[in-house]
Design a protein around this motif. Structure first.
Motif, PDB file in Angstrom:
ATOM      1  N   LEU A 275      -0.972   7.957   2.639  1.00 57.10           N
ATOM      2  CA  LEU A 275      -1.910   8.839   1.945  1.00 57.10           C
ATOM      3  C   LEU A 275      -1.861  10.250   2.545  1.00 57.10           C
ATOM      4  O   LEU A 275      -1.886  11.249   1.810  1.00 57.10           O
ATOM      5  N   TYR A 276      -1.790  10.317   3.847  1.00 55.38           N
ATOM      6  CA  TYR A 276      -1.699  11.617   4.500  1.00 55.38           C
ATOM      7  C   TYR A 276      -0.411  12.331   4.103  1.00 55.38           C
ATOM      8  O   TYR A 276      -0.414  13.531   3.811  1.00 55.38           O
TER       9      TYR A 276
ATOM     10  N   THR B 234       0.667   3.817  -3.098  1.00 52.58           N
ATOM     11  CA  THR B 234       0.252   5.202  -2.873  1.00 52.58           C
ATOM     12  C   THR B 234       1.289   6.177  -3.419  1.00 52.58           C
ATOM     13  O   THR B 234       0.947   7.214  -4.014  1.00 52.58           O
TER      14      THR B 234
ATOM     15  N   PHE C  53      -8.887   5.396   0.530  1.00 50.65           N
ATOM     16  CA  PHE C  53      -9.106   4.464   1.638  1.00 50.65           C
ATOM     17  C   PHE C  53     -10.233   3.493   1.301  1.00 50.65           C
ATOM     18  O   PHE C  53     -10.152   2.288   1.604  1.00 50.65           O
TER      19      PHE C  53
ATOM     20  N   CYS D 202       0.830  -1.214   0.000  1.00 53.63           N
ATOM     21  CA  CYS D 202       0.000   0.000   0.000  1.00 53.63           C
ATOM     22  C   CYS D 202       0.859   1.255   0.000  1.00 53.63           C
ATOM     23  O   CYS D 202       0.522   2.245  -0.659  1.00 53.63           O
TER      24      CYS D 202
ATOM     25  N   THR E 184      -5.963  -0.074   7.268  1.00 55.44           N
ATOM     26  CA  THR E 184      -6.172   1.335   7.620  1.00 55.44           C
ATOM     27  C   THR E 184      -4.850   2.061   7.809  1.00 55.44           C
ATOM     28  O   THR E 184      -4.625   3.152   7.270  1.00 55.44           O
TER      29      THR E 184
ATOM     30  N   VAL F  90      -2.805   2.463   4.567  1.00 50.29           N
ATOM     31  CA  VAL F  90      -3.319   3.435   3.594  1.00 50.29           C
ATOM     32  C   VAL F  90      -3.266   4.857   4.135  1.00 50.29           C
ATOM     33  O   VAL F  90      -2.798   5.787   3.460  1.00 50.29           O
ATOM     34  N   LEU F  91      -3.722   5.043   5.364  1.00 45.06           N
ATOM     35  CA  LEU F  91      -3.883   6.406   5.873  1.00 45.06           C
ATOM     36  C   LEU F  91      -2.557   7.130   6.060  1.00 45.06           C
ATOM     37  O   LEU F  91      -2.440   8.320   5.719  1.00 45.06           O
ATOM     38  N   LEU F  92      -1.556   6.455   6.581  1.00 52.18           N
ATOM     39  CA  LEU F  92      -0.283   7.135   6.832  1.00 52.18           C
ATOM     40  C   LEU F  92       0.381   7.631   5.542  1.00 52.18           C
ATOM     41  O   LEU F  92       0.650   8.827   5.400  1.00 52.18           O
TER      42      LEU F  92
ATOM     43  N   ARG G  21      -8.693  11.345   0.207  1.00 53.91           N
ATOM     44  CA  ARG G  21      -8.329  10.371   1.225  1.00 53.91           C
ATOM     45  C   ARG G  21      -9.424   9.332   1.409  1.00 53.91           C
ATOM     46  O   ARG G  21      -9.152   8.126   1.515  1.00 53.91           O
ATOM     47  N   THR G  22     -10.678   9.793   1.431  1.00 55.05           N
ATOM     48  CA  THR G  22     -11.800   8.860   1.571  1.00 55.05           C
ATOM     49  C   THR G  22     -11.867   7.908   0.385  1.00 55.05           C
ATOM     50  O   THR G  22     -12.123   6.703   0.547  1.00 55.05           O
TER      51      THR G  22
ATOM     52  N   SER H 281      -9.840  15.810   1.535  1.00 50.84           N
ATOM     53  CA  SER H 281     -10.596  14.857   2.360  1.00 50.84           C
ATOM     54  C   SER H 281     -11.307  13.824   1.486  1.00 50.84           C
ATOM     55  O   SER H 281     -11.335  12.632   1.824  1.00 50.84           O
TER      56      SER H 281
END
Length: 588
Positions: free
Chosen positions: A571-572, A480, A505, A476, A564, A567-569, A501-502, A498
Motif C-alpha cells: 500500500l505504501y 493492492t 488497512f 494482499c 499488517t 497490506v502496509l508495504l 492507507r487507513t 493517509s
C-alpha cells in the motif's frame, strides 16, 4: 491447495490481457494450454526439489526429538540419513496432482473465454456469490454428516475420516460468514467514506476468500494442536503427581533385590518401602477363544490404593478388592478390547488356584503406556504362587534428628537432601546411577520427553501457519496492485493518502479479524475431536481438555502481524506512485 489456487488465479489475472492478445493474434488455444501446463510442471519440479532438500534437512534436525520416544514406547529405531529417490518422485507426483486440481479449472476458464471482451466484473461477482452460497451449503452438509456419524464411530480410522470432513468443511464456511459479518456492520456506519469502505470490503471477499480460507485452516489447526498438546501436558503432570508417591525408585538386578530390600529396611531414615511385582501372562474373556497377552502387576496394598488413578470402579472398591478375586484394568486395554466393569476374565497364571475367573473391579488411567496391563492384589498374587521377589522398589524418607525418638520432629527431606541421599544409597547398595531415580528426576525426564516428542508437531504446525501467512501476503500484494486505479480516483476526489492507507488497512484487518474470530470455535471443535475421539480411540488415553489462551493469542497475533505487513508495504509503495501513473492502470 487453497494457496496454490489463489496464487495461480492472481497470476493469471495479471496476465489475462496478454493471453487474450496472444489468442487474438492467432495462437491456438491448445498451444496456450500446453504452454501454461509446461510452465506449471516446471515450477512443480523445481519447487518439489527444493522442498525435498529442505525437508531432508528438517528431518535431520527433528529426528532426535522423537527417536527416544518411539524406541521406548514402540521399539522402533529411526535410522537418520536414510532416504530414497522414490520419495522425491512421490513428492513431485503429489505436488503435481494438487497443483493440477487447483489450476485446471482456471486454465480452462481462461482459454475458453470470449476474445471480444474481458470478463464482466458484475457477472464475476454474481458467480462468486453463488459459489460461496453453494460452498456454505456443502460445508453444512459435511458438518451435519460428521455430527451424525461421529457418535457411532468406534475406530480411530473412521474418526480420522470424519475429522477430515470437518477440516474440509471449516474453510468452506468462511466466505459466506465474511459476507454476513460485513453486511451486519454496514447499517451501523454513517454515509460517506466509512460506508464506501464496508461496501467495497464485500467486493474484496471474493478475491481474498481463498487466502483467508488457508489462514482459517492454519489457525484452526494451530488452535486444535495447541489445545491437544497443552491438555496432554497438564493431564500428564497431574497423573505423574498421583502415580509417583515415593521419594526414590530403585531397580536393582534380580540377584541383589533381596539384599537391597533388607538394607533399605534397616535405614533409620526410611518412612515407607513399596514394592512392585510383574510377570507376563495371558487373559481371555468369557466365551472368547482369543487370548490377550498382558503385563500382570501387583503392588503392596498402599501403593495400589494411592497410585491407581481410577477412571471408574465398582461401589466400595477398596473394601472388597484386597480380599476378593478382582483385577484393575488399564484404560488403553479396556478401550481396545471393549472391557467393562463387572466383566469376568480368565488368567492363565491362576488356573492352578480356585480363583478363576476374576472380575474387573476398576479401570485406571495409564497415560504413556501402550501395553495391556492388569493389577491384582498381592494376596491374590501369593495365592497364585507367583515370583516372591519384586522387580522394583520405591522408598520414602524423612529426616532423623540425633537423640530424638519421637516422630513429631520428623520432616520430609528437601530436594538437595534427597540428591545427597541418592548418591549415598547408590554407594551403600552397590547400584549404578541408572538403577536409582528420584521422583523429581522421573518427572523431569517424562516432561522433557513429552516436549521433545511434540516439538515436531509444533514445528510442522508453525510451518503450516507460515505457508498460510505467505499466501495471505501474496494475495494482499496482488490485490493492492490491482486496485491502483480505484485508489487513485479516490485520491483525485480529495481523499488524503493517509486516509487511503487507513481505509485499505481497515478493510483487510476487518476480514482477518472475522477470520480469526471464526478460527477460535472451529479450532476448539477440531481440538475436541482430536482429544475425545482420535487420541482416546488410538491410544486409550483420556485427556482433560484445557484452553491455552496464550498459544491462541500468539497464533492470532501472527495472523494480524502478517496482515499488517501484507497490506502496509504494498500500500505504501502504491500510494507513493504519481497520480497519473496509477490512473493509467485503467487503460492498460
Amino acid at each position: 491447495l487453497f494457496i496454490a489456487y489463489n496464487g495461480v488465479r492472481y497470476s493469471l489475472m495479471k496476465r489475462q490481457r496478454l493471453l487474450i492478445q496472444l489468442l487474438q493474434q492467432g495462437l491456438a488455444r491448445r498451444e496456450v494450454m500446453l504452454a501454461l501446463l509446461g510452465e506449471l510442471l516446471l515450477l512443480v519440479v523445481l519447487g518439489s526439489l527444493m522442498g525435498f532438500i529442505l525437508g531432508l534437512q528438517l528431518s535431520h534436525w527433528l529426528q532426535p526429538m522423537v527417536a527416544m520416544t518411539l524406541e521406548q514406547l514402540y521399539g522402533a529405531h529411526l535410522l537418520p540419513g536414510i532416504w530414497q529417490w522414490r520419495w522425491l518422485a512421490e513428492a513431485i507426483a503429489l505436488t503435481l496432482v494438487a497443483a493440477l486440481a487447483a489450476c485446471l479449472p482456471l486454465y480452462f476458464d481462461l482459454t475458453r473465454q470470449s476474445l471480444a471482451q474481458g470478463a464482466n466484473r458484475y457477472q464475476q461477482t454474481q458467480a462468486h456469490n453463488k459459489t460461496h452460497g453453494r460452498q456454505f451449503i456443502l460445508a453444512c452438509g459435511l458438518l451435519s454428516l460428521a455430527a451424525i456419524l461421529m457418535p457411532f464411530s468406534q475406530s480411530y480410522n473412521t474418526s480420522l475420516v470424519l475429522l477430515g470432513m470437518v477440516a474440509v468443511a471449516i474453510p468452506l464456511l468462511l466466505p459466506q460468514v465474511l459476507h454476513w459479518g460485513v453486511n451486519l456492520l454496514l447499517p451501523l456506519t454513517r454515509p460517506g467514506l466509512n460506508q464506501y469502505l464496508l461496501a467495497e470490503t464485500r467486493e474484496l471477499i471474493a478475491p481474498l476468500s481463498l487466502a483467508m480460507m488457508a489462514i482459517l485452516l492454519a489457525l484452526s489447526a494451530n488452535v486444535s494442536m495447541n489445545t491437544l498438546v497443552g491438555s496432554f501436558e497438564q493431564t500428564l503432570r497431574s497423573w505423574l503427581e498421583t502415580r509417583l508417591h515415593a521419594d526414590l525408585y530403585l531397580r536393582p538386578s534380580a540377584n541383589h533385590m533381596a539384599e537391597v530390600r533388607d538394607k533399605l529396611r534397616q535405614d533409620p531414615r526410611l518412612s515407607g518401602l513399596y514394592q512392585q511385582w510383574q510377570v507376563e501372562a495371558e487373559v481371555s474373556t468369557q466365551g472368547a477363544v482369543q487370548t490377550i497377552p498382558v503385563n500382570l502387576i501387583s503392588r503392596d496394598d498402599a501403593s495400589i490404593q494411592h497410585t491407581s488413578t481410577l477412571k471408574e470402579s465398582l461401589p466400595a472398591l477398596w473394601q472388597t478388592y484386597f480380599d476378593g478375586h478382582y483385577v484393575l484394568v488399564s484404560e488403553p486395554m479396556a478401550i481396545k478390547y471393549q472391557l467393562q466393569l463387572g466383566d469376568s476374565l480368565a488368567l492363565n497364571v491362576l488356573d492352578k488356584t480356585a480363583n478363576n475367573p476374576v472380575v474387573i473391579a476398576g479401570i485406571y488411567y495409564d497415560h504413556g503406556n501402550t501395553r495391556n496391563e492388569l493389577i491384582i492384589s498381592h494376596k491374590l498374587w501369593r495365592q497364585a504362587q507367583l515370583p516372591v521377589l519384586p522387580i522394583s522398589l520405591a522408598a520414602s524418607f524423612h529426616s532423623v534428628e540425633p537423640g530424638v525418638q519421637t516422630t513429631a520432629t520428623q520432616r520430609k527431606l528437601s530436594e538437595a537432601e534427597l540428591d545427597e541421599l541418592q548418591g549415598q544409597l547408590a554407594v551403600t547398595l552397590g547400584l549404578a546411577q541408572a538403577q536409582i531415580y528420584s521422583q523429581a528426576k522421573i518427572k523431569a525426564q517424562a516432561i522433557a520427553m513429552f516436549k521433545r516428542t511434540f516439538s515436531i508437531t509444533l514445528v510442522l504446525n508453525s510451518l503450516t501457519l507460515l505457508v498460510a501467512a505467505i499466501g495471505l501476503f501474496s494475495a494482499c500484494l496482488m490485490l493492492t496492485q490491482s486496485r491502483q486505479a480505484p485508489l487513485a480516483r479516490l485520491y483525485s476526489l480529495g481523499v488524503s493518502r493517509s486516509k487511503l492507507r487507513t481505509m485499505v488497512f481497515s478493510q483487510m484487518l476487518l476480514v482477518v479479524v472475522i477470520t480469526c474470530l471464526m478460527a477460535m470455535p472451529t479450532g476448539a471443535l477440531l481440538g475436541y475431536l482430536l482429544i475425545d475421539k482420535i487420541t482416546l480411540q488410538a491410544f486409550g488415553w483420556t485427556i482433560k481438555m484445557i484452553w491455552d489462551w496464550f498459544a491462541y493469542g500468539k497464533a492470532i497475533l501472527i495472523a494480524l502481524v502478517t496482515c499488517t505487513l501484507a497490506v502496509l508495504l504494498p500500500l505504501y509503495w502504491q500510494t507513493r506512485r504519481p497520480l497519473i501513473a496509477s490512473l493509467q492502470q485503467e487503460t492498460l
